[in-house]
Design a protein around this motif. Structure first.
Motif, PDB file in Angstrom:
ATOM      1  N   VAL A  50       0.876  -1.165   0.000  1.00  0.00           N
ATOM      2  CA  VAL A  50       0.000   0.000   0.000  1.00  0.00           C
ATOM      3  C   VAL A  50       0.917   1.221   0.000  1.00  0.00           C
ATOM      4  CG1 VAL A  50      -1.752   1.308   1.252  1.00  0.00           C
ATOM      5  CG2 VAL A  50      -1.803  -1.191   1.300  1.00  0.00           C
ATOM      6  N   VAL A  51       0.729   2.101  -0.985  1.00  0.00           N
ATOM      7  CA  VAL A  51       1.534   3.313  -1.094  1.00  0.00           C
ATOM      8  C   VAL A  51       0.579   4.504  -1.105  1.00  0.00           C
ATOM      9  CG1 VAL A  51       3.204   4.578  -2.508  1.00  0.00           C
ATOM     10  CG2 VAL A  51       3.316   2.078  -2.395  1.00  0.00           C
ATOM     11  N   ASP A  52       0.874   5.505  -0.268  1.00  0.00           N
ATOM     12  CA  ASP A  52      -0.016   6.657  -0.211  1.00  0.00           C
ATOM     13  C   ASP A  52       0.316   7.664  -1.307  1.00  0.00           C
ATOM     14  OD1 ASP A  52       2.084   8.290   0.725  1.00  0.00           O
ATOM     15  OD2 ASP A  52       1.206   8.590   2.696  1.00  0.00           O
ATOM     16  N   SER A  53      -0.457   8.750  -1.357  1.00  0.00           N
ATOM     17  CA  SER A  53      -0.313   9.724  -2.439  1.00  0.00           C
ATOM     18  C   SER A  53       1.012  10.479  -2.396  1.00  0.00           C
ATOM     19  CB  SER A  53      -1.479  10.724  -2.411  1.00  0.00           C
ATOM     20  OG  SER A  53      -1.448  11.463  -1.205  1.00  0.00           O
ATOM     21  N   LYS A  54       1.722  10.412  -1.268  1.00  0.00           N
ATOM     22  CA  LYS A  54       3.036  11.055  -1.150  1.00  0.00           C
ATOM     23  C   LYS A  54       4.178  10.087  -1.411  1.00  0.00           C
ATOM     24  CE  LYS A  54       1.584  14.724   1.932  1.00  0.00           C
ATOM     25  NZ  LYS A  54       1.821  15.424   3.188  1.00  0.00           N
ATOM     26  N   GLY A  55       3.840   8.835  -1.779  1.00  0.00           N
ATOM     27  CA  GLY A  55       4.858   7.841  -2.101  1.00  0.00           C
ATOM     28  C   GLY A  55       5.373   7.049  -0.914  1.00  0.00           C
ATOM     29  N   CYS A  56       4.729   7.183   0.242  1.00  0.00           N
ATOM     30  CA  CYS A  56       5.154   6.444   1.429  1.00  0.00           C
ATOM     31  C   CYS A  56       4.494   5.063   1.441  1.00  0.00           C
ATOM     32  CB  CYS A  56       4.765   7.193   2.697  1.00  0.00           C
ATOM     33  SG  CYS A  56       5.606   8.778   2.867  1.00  0.00           S
ATOM     34  N   GLU A  57       5.316   4.020   1.600  1.00  0.00           N
ATOM     35  CA  GLU A  57       4.789   2.663   1.650  1.00  0.00           C
ATOM     36  C   GLU A  57       4.371   2.330   3.074  1.00  0.00           C
ATOM     37  OE1 GLU A  57       5.783  -1.824   0.066  1.00  0.00           O
ATOM     38  OE2 GLU A  57       7.062  -0.154  -0.489  1.00  0.00           O
ATOM     39  N   ALA A  58       3.239   1.683   3.209  1.00  0.00           N
ATOM     40  CA  ALA A  58       2.672   1.347   4.516  1.00  0.00           C
ATOM     41  C   ALA A  58       3.326   0.126   5.113  1.00  0.00           C
ATOM     42  CB  ALA A  58       1.177   1.101   4.379  1.00  0.00           C
ATOM     43  N   GLU A  59       3.338   0.098   6.441  1.00  0.00           N
ATOM     44  CA  GLU A  59       3.668  -1.118   7.167  1.00  0.00           C
ATOM     45  C   GLU A  59       2.380  -1.922   7.198  1.00  0.00           C
ATOM     46  OE1 GLU A  59       4.694  -2.478  11.710  1.00  0.00           O
ATOM     47  OE2 GLU A  59       5.248  -0.467  11.079  1.00  0.00           O
ATOM     48  N   LEU A  60       2.441  -3.188   6.782  1.00  0.00           N
ATOM     49  CA  LEU A  60       1.225  -3.980   6.687  1.00  0.00           C
ATOM     50  C   LEU A  60       0.977  -4.740   7.976  1.00  0.00           C
ATOM     51  CD1 LEU A  60       1.646  -5.437   3.083  1.00  0.00           C
ATOM     52  CD2 LEU A  60       0.344  -3.443   3.812  1.00  0.00           C
ATOM     53  N   LEU A  61      -0.206  -4.537   8.530  1.00  0.00           N
ATOM     54  CA  LEU A  61      -0.673  -5.279   9.691  1.00  0.00           C
ATOM     55  C   LEU A  61      -1.943  -5.995   9.273  1.00  0.00           C
ATOM     56  CD1 LEU A  61      -0.261  -2.483  12.383  1.00  0.00           C
ATOM     57  CD2 LEU A  61       1.288  -4.381  11.921  1.00  0.00           C
ATOM     58  N   LEU A  62      -1.913  -7.303   9.258  1.00  0.00           N
ATOM     59  CA  LEU A  62      -3.050  -8.066   8.774  1.00  0.00           C
ATOM     60  C   LEU A  62      -3.738  -8.766   9.924  1.00  0.00           C
ATOM     61  CD1 LEU A  62      -1.359  -9.620   5.631  1.00  0.00           C
ATOM     62  CD2 LEU A  62      -2.692  -7.518   5.798  1.00  0.00           C
ATOM     63  N   PHE A  63      -5.053  -8.689   9.929  1.00  0.00           N
ATOM     64  CA  PHE A  63      -5.862  -9.336  10.948  1.00  0.00           C
ATOM     65  C   PHE A  63      -6.914 -10.189  10.252  1.00  0.00           C
ATOM     66  CE2 PHE A  63      -4.369  -5.328  12.643  1.00  0.00           C
ATOM     67  CZ  PHE A  63      -3.835  -5.714  13.861  1.00  0.00           C
ATOM     68  N   SER A  64      -7.296 -11.261  10.882  1.00  0.00           N
ATOM     69  CA  SER A  64      -8.370 -12.069  10.290  1.00  0.00           C
ATOM     70  C   SER A  64      -9.531 -12.149  11.233  1.00  0.00           C
ATOM     71  CB  SER A  64      -7.865 -13.462   9.949  1.00  0.00           C
ATOM     72  OG  SER A  64      -7.289 -14.068  11.069  1.00  0.00           O
TER      73      SER A  64
END
Length: 66
Positions: free
Chosen positions: A52-66
Motif C-alpha cells: 500500500v503506497v499513499d499519495s506522497k509515495g510512502c509505503e505502509a507497514e502492513l498489519l493483517l488481521f483475520s
C-alpha cells in the motif's frame, strides 16, 4: 462476483494498493480506505495484500488481521 475491502489507517489518500491471488498481482489506483474491490475468481482464491503506497509515495507497514 464478490468483493473485499482493505482498511487503511494513516497516510495520505488516495492510495495505490497491490494485491495478489498467489499467481498474479493486481493494482488498484486511487483507492480509498474500505472501498470495495470487486473480484471474479474462477475458483476459491485467497487474496493477500502486497503493498500500500499513499499519495506522497510512502509505503505502509502492513498489519493483517483475520
Amino acid at each position: 462476483m464478490t468483493s473485499f475491502r482493505v482498511e487503511i489507517i494513516g497516510g495520505e489518500a488516495p492510495f495505490t494498493l497491490t494485491y495478489s491471488d498467489g499467481s498474479e498481482d493486481y493494482m488498484e489506483f486511487s483507492y480509498m480506505s474500505n472501498d470495495p474491490i470487486d473480484v471474479s475468481p474462477e475458483f476459491n482464491v485467497t487474496y493477500s495484500i502486497v503493498s500500500v503506497v499513499d499519495s506522497k509515495g510512502c509505503e505502509a507497514e502492513l498489519l493483517l488481521f483475520s
